[in-house]
Structure formats: structure tokens, C-alpha cells
Enzyme design. Structure first.
Site, PDB file in Angstrom:
ATOM      1  N   ASP A 120      43.111  36.603  39.010  1.00  0.00           N
ATOM      2  CA  ASP A 120      42.649  35.230  39.215  1.00  0.00           C
ATOM      3  C   ASP A 120      43.645  34.256  38.613  1.00  0.00           C
ATOM      4  O   ASP A 120      44.536  34.636  37.847  1.00  0.00           O
ATOM      5  CB  ASP A 120      41.223  35.014  38.714  1.00  0.00           C
ATOM      6  CG  ASP A 120      41.093  35.075  37.205  1.00  0.00           C
ATOM      7  OD1 ASP A 120      42.130  35.132  36.515  1.00  0.00           O
ATOM      8  OD2 ASP A 120      39.950  35.062  36.713  1.00  0.00           O
ATOM      9  N   GLU A 164      38.366  31.537  42.295  1.00  0.00           N
ATOM     10  CA  GLU A 164      39.816  31.704  42.235  1.00  0.00           C
ATOM     11  C   GLU A 164      40.221  33.147  41.987  1.00  0.00           C
ATOM     12  O   GLU A 164      41.359  33.427  41.610  1.00  0.00           O
ATOM     13  CB  GLU A 164      40.396  30.810  41.127  1.00  0.00           C
ATOM     14  CG  GLU A 164      40.048  31.218  39.721  1.00  0.00           C
ATOM     15  CD  GLU A 164      38.772  30.598  39.203  1.00  0.00           C
ATOM     16  OE1 GLU A 164      38.640  30.464  37.974  1.00  0.00           O
ATOM     17  OE2 GLU A 164      37.892  30.250  40.024  1.00  0.00           O
TER      18      GLU A 164
END
Length: 251
Positions: A120, A164
């Protein structure tokens, strides 16, 4: 062969089937009428009947084939929408998991080893706070494209796991090879320059990697990769960790 080429070939096959079926029915009808001795001029009747049947069958087959082609494109579009993340175009969580299950079944037959990596974006909330969600979406799209470009085409799969966070499945690799691929993706993300509101923005990513041997439980391996990802975060971010052993990036 691309999916579109397959659709065209199958639609043309469908056209041929419809046209030939119509002609065969017409010919059969002509033979029956001819055997009954009904037409005054049997030969001309058969020729005329086949000509009329051709004039009807060809456009009918073309219309049917066009409809079949459109239906196939529509169906494929629905499948793509259902299986991909609308923002990045990557596999969504549900279909990435489905692919992983299918890959595990194949691995049982071939006895090859794969790997799962979670990564991420570091401090992504700060990007959203400064540039808004629109700017954050731009970052997610560009990072997805960068990561995808570093993978091995059809052999590896990249998905958006949520927010994300992204997930990678590296097929037919040993742990060292998988770590090398993740490091390459990490470095490429770090180098990539994104422009938001005319300003250059750099983002980095933290990776967690775990081996996926034949017969493994996908969820357990994913949990191992998740632990490794948290290890990367704890050790300073922007690195690749394998089962809790982070490999820091040289300055």
C-alpha cells in the site's frame, strides 16, 4: 487470439449456421414438392426456390450474426465491469480471490510455487488531505499502471485489494525471485513522478511478501503477507519485507 477476434469468428460461424440451415430447409421443401409432382416446371421451381431462400437466408443470417456479436460484446463488458475495479481497471478483490483459488488448483497439478505480495501507498492520507480525493484517484490510477508495467504480463496478476492497498500474485517463482520482482515494483513507484495541480508529487509503497506453495491456504498466506506489510511499516516504510524480515532500501 484476442477476445474480440474470437467473438468475430464465433459470430461468423453463427451466420454460416443460420444461412446454411435456411438453405437446407428450403432445399428439403423443394425436394418434397418436386417428389409430389406439384410444380409444372420442377427444375425451374427448385432453382427459383433456392434463389429466393438465399436472398432471405443471407440477410437473416447477417442480422442474426450481428445480434450475436453485440450480445457477446455486451456480455463481455458486463463480465469486465463485474471483475475489475472501476478506478484502476485492475482485478477487484472478489475476482482476484477467485483467480487465486484457480491458480492454487493448477499448482496442485504442476507443483510449482507462487507468491503473494500486498503493498500500500505510504502516507496516502496526506495526499488526499492536500489534493482531495480527485488527486488521490489520479495517484491510484498512475501507481496501478506503474506496478502493472513491471509484472510479467499474463503470468502475474495485480489487483486492488481496497483503498490504497494492492495485491500481487506472482506465478511460478521462488521466494528470492518474488522478492526481486517486488523490489523492482517498489523502486519504479518511488521513481515515478505524478503531477497534481501542476506540482510534482512522489509517493512510495511498502510491501509484504509471502510464499504460496502448492496446497497452501490462500487466506493464511495472505495473512502472512499482511503481517510482513505491517513489518515494513514499522521499520520505516518504502521497503519489501518477507515474513517479518524487512529489506531496507539503500539510501
Amino acid at each position: 487470439m484476442s477476445d474480440r477476434t474470437k467473438d468475430v469468428i464465433e459470430s461468423l460461424t453463427f451466420f454460416a449456421f443460420v444461412a446454411i440451415t435456411a438453405l437446407c430447409l428450403s432445399f428439403t421443401f423443394s425436394i418434397i414438392v418436386y417428389s409430389l409432382g406439384l410444380p409444372a416446371d420442377p427444375e425451374n421451381f427448385i432453382v427459383a426456390n433456392l434463389f429466393i431462400a438465399t436472398c432471405v437466408a443471407v440477410p437473416t443470417g447477417a442480422i442474426a450474426a450481428q445480434h450475436e456479436f453485440r450480445m457477446r460484446i455486451y456480455q463481455r463488458t458486463l463480465e469486465d465491469i463485474a471483475s475489475t475495479d472501476p478506478l484502476t481497471g485492475l482485478l477487484n478483490r472478489k475476482f482476484f480471490r477467485q483467480f487465486a483459488v484457480e491458480e492454487l488448483a493448477r499448482m496442485k497439478r504442476t507443483e510449482v510455487t507462487s507468491a503473494i505480495a500486498l503493498f500500500d501507498l505510504d502516507y496516502f492520507k496526506a495526499v488526499n488531505d492536500r489534493y482531495g480525493h480527485g488527486g488521490g484517484d489520479v495517484v491510484l490510477r498512475e501507481i496501478a499502471a506503474v506496478a502493472y508495467s513491471e509484472l510479467r504480463g499474463p503470468f502475474d496478476r495485480l489487483g486492488r485489494w481496497g483503498g490504497e492497498e494492492f495485491v500481487i500474485m506472482l506465478s511460478n517463482v521462488e521466494l528470492e525471485q518474488a522478492q526481486s520482482v517486488c523490489e523492482r515494483v517498489r523502486a519504479s513507484i518511488e521513481r515515478h513522478m505524478i503531477f497534481l495541480d501542476g506540482q510534482p508529487v512522489n509517493v512510495t509503497a511498502s510491501f509484504g511478501l509471502a510464499l504460496l506453495p502448492p496446497g497452501a491456504d490462500f487466506d493464511k498466506v495472505l495473512e502472512q503477507a499482511d503481517h510482513a506489510l505491517y513489518d515494513s511499516k514499522a521499520k520505516g516504510r518504502n521497503c519489501v519485507s518477507v515474513l517479518g524480515r524487512p529489506q531496507r532500501v539503500a539510501a
